[in-house]
Scaffold this active site. Structure first.
Site, PDB file in Angstrom:
ATOM      1  N   ASP A  67       0.809  -1.220   0.000  1.00  0.00           N
ATOM      2  CA  ASP A  67       0.000   0.000   0.000  1.00  0.00           C
ATOM      3  C   ASP A  67       0.842   1.269   0.000  1.00  0.00           C
ATOM      4  O   ASP A  67       2.064   1.227   0.222  1.00  0.00           O
ATOM      5  CB  ASP A  67      -0.967  -0.001   1.204  1.00  0.00           C
ATOM      6  CG  ASP A  67      -0.336  -0.574   2.475  1.00  0.00           C
ATOM      7  OD1 ASP A  67       0.898  -0.556   2.569  1.00  0.00           O
ATOM      8  OD2 ASP A  67      -1.069  -1.038   3.354  1.00  0.00           O
ATOM      9  N   ASP A 138      -7.957  -2.840  14.226  1.00  0.00           N
ATOM     10  CA  ASP A 138      -9.327  -3.156  13.804  1.00  0.00           C
ATOM     11  C   ASP A 138      -9.376  -4.381  12.885  1.00  0.00           C
ATOM     12  O   ASP A 138     -10.398  -4.668  12.286  1.00  0.00           O
ATOM     13  CB  ASP A 138      -9.961  -1.938  13.094  1.00  0.00           C
ATOM     14  CG  ASP A 138      -9.170  -1.519  11.849  1.00  0.00           C
ATOM     15  OD1 ASP A 138      -8.190  -2.202  11.490  1.00  0.00           O
ATOM     16  OD2 ASP A 138      -9.544  -0.495  11.234  1.00  0.00           O
ATOM     17  N   HIS A 140      -7.492  -4.856  10.133  1.00  0.00           N
ATOM     18  CA  HIS A 140      -7.190  -4.645   8.705  1.00  0.00           C
ATOM     19  C   HIS A 140      -5.880  -5.314   8.300  1.00  0.00           C
ATOM     20  O   HIS A 140      -4.979  -5.487   9.118  1.00  0.00           O
ATOM     21  CB  HIS A 140      -7.215  -3.155   8.328  1.00  0.00           C
ATOM     22  CG  HIS A 140      -6.102  -2.323   8.869  1.00  0.00           C
ATOM     23  ND1 HIS A 140      -6.319  -1.153   9.572  1.00  0.00           N
ATOM     24  CD2 HIS A 140      -4.748  -2.442   8.792  1.00  0.00           C
ATOM     25  CE1 HIS A 140      -5.157  -0.606   9.892  1.00  0.00           C
ATOM     26  NE2 HIS A 140      -4.183  -1.375   9.434  1.00  0.00           N
ATOM     27  N   GLU A 145      -9.716  -1.913   5.184  1.00  0.00           N
ATOM     28  CA  GLU A 145     -10.380  -1.618   6.448  1.00  0.00           C
ATOM     29  C   GLU A 145     -11.639  -2.487   6.584  1.00  0.00           C
ATOM     30  O   GLU A 145     -12.101  -3.087   5.610  1.00  0.00           O
ATOM     31  CB  GLU A 145     -10.750  -0.126   6.485  1.00  0.00           C
ATOM     32  CG  GLU A 145      -9.544   0.812   6.470  1.00  0.00           C
ATOM     33  CD  GLU A 145      -8.857   0.928   7.847  1.00  0.00           C
ATOM     34  OE1 GLU A 145      -8.859  -0.039   8.617  1.00  0.00           O
ATOM     35  OE2 GLU A 145      -8.331   2.026   8.128  1.00  0.00           O
TER      36      GLU A 145
END
Ligand code: F6R
Length: 262
Positions: A67, A138, A140, A145
């Site tokens: 990313d 979370d 990811h 996400e």
């Protein structure tokens, strides 16, 4: 899934580097998928040591990063381009032509086509042999996400406020963390032939437990790895602390035939 729990971050990172080194020795033109963030730093330092002290050769290795922040040019100190060259590539004998990191300096109208071309490059390289991952608090992976499609491909994503706050230490403040990123999709990650997810610290424990022992759900992107044939979670004690079946994973690892170890 294989769950490997080690006492410290250093031991986890050294073990992770052993898997990478074993692959490169067996397949000198291996294709690696790489992550940024604080998690892989000690693993990268160990790869640099193996290169310097044992001659581990990266000259034919191809790398694809997961990313990049949209809006940051490669020279920006918080860009993942900068991070990768600073922490890894400049210390190895990589061929820059074989290093692929999503571009962050794209115009809006270029993004969709660029993301498709990133997928094409991965295919052209023969697919990813081994993907290194961290995990967000979370759940990811990459910047997929919660609620990302489990079939998603490389594309633009919007970061949650939590992820922006978690990553603020690389910027001046949360407000200056870009809102948009380009990330490989979960579908892209699942196509890697082997996956190593590393996690350290109690802040990752809940996400790890949900990914390993919860249901497969797009709301916990790392739970998608339950569908992968060769996914390993390499954890320190704190990251493993909320797993219900810790004793079982430790027992399985202790019984592992020695020839299976890197
Ligand atoms: C980074 C990436 C992210 C991180 C995750 C954990 O390339 O893909 O999924 O792995 O946000 O970040 P750290 O390691 O900083 O806790």
């Amino acid at each position: 899934m294989e769950i490997i729990i080690q006492p410290t971050r250093e031991q986890v990172s050294k073990l992770g580097a052993k898997y990478v080194a074993q692959l490169i020795r067996q397949k000198p033109n291996a294709v690696l998928g790489l992550a940024t963030g604080s998690t892989p730093l000690a693993l990268y330092a160990e790869l640099v040591r193996l290169h310097r002290e044992t001659g581990l050769d990266f000259s034919q290795v191809t790398t694809f990063n997961l990313d990049e922040y949209l809006g940051l040019p490669p020279v920006h100190p918080a860009s993942y381009h900068h991070f990768m060259w600073e922490n890894l590539f400049q210390h190895l004998n990589v061929n820059p032509k074989r290093v692929f990191i999503p571009r962050g300096d794209l115009e809006d109208e270029e993004v969709a086509e660029y993301c498709e071309s990133y997928e094409v490059e991965i295919q052209r390289a023969g697919g990813i042999d081994l993907q290194i991952l961290g995990i967000g608090g979370d759940g990811h992976i990459g910047f997929n996400e919660p609620s990302s499609s489990l079939a998603s491909r490389t594309r633009i994503k919007t970061l949650t406020e939590r992820t922006r706050a978690d990553n603020a230490s690389f910027f001046n403040s949360t407000e200056t963390v870009p809102q948009h990123v380009i990330t490989m999709g979960i579908g892209t990650i699942l196509e890697a032939r082997e996956v190593l997810l590393l996690a350290f610290g109690v802040s990752k424990a809940e996400a790890v437990a949900a990914s390993v022992e919860g249901p497969i759900a797009s709301f916990v992107p790392a739970s998608s790895l339950q569908l992968h044939r060769r996914a390993r979670f390499l954890l320190d004690e704190a990251a493993a602390s909320k797993l219900i079946r810790q004793d079982y994973y430790r027992w399985v690892y202790d019984q592992k035939p020695t020839w299976q170890n890197p």
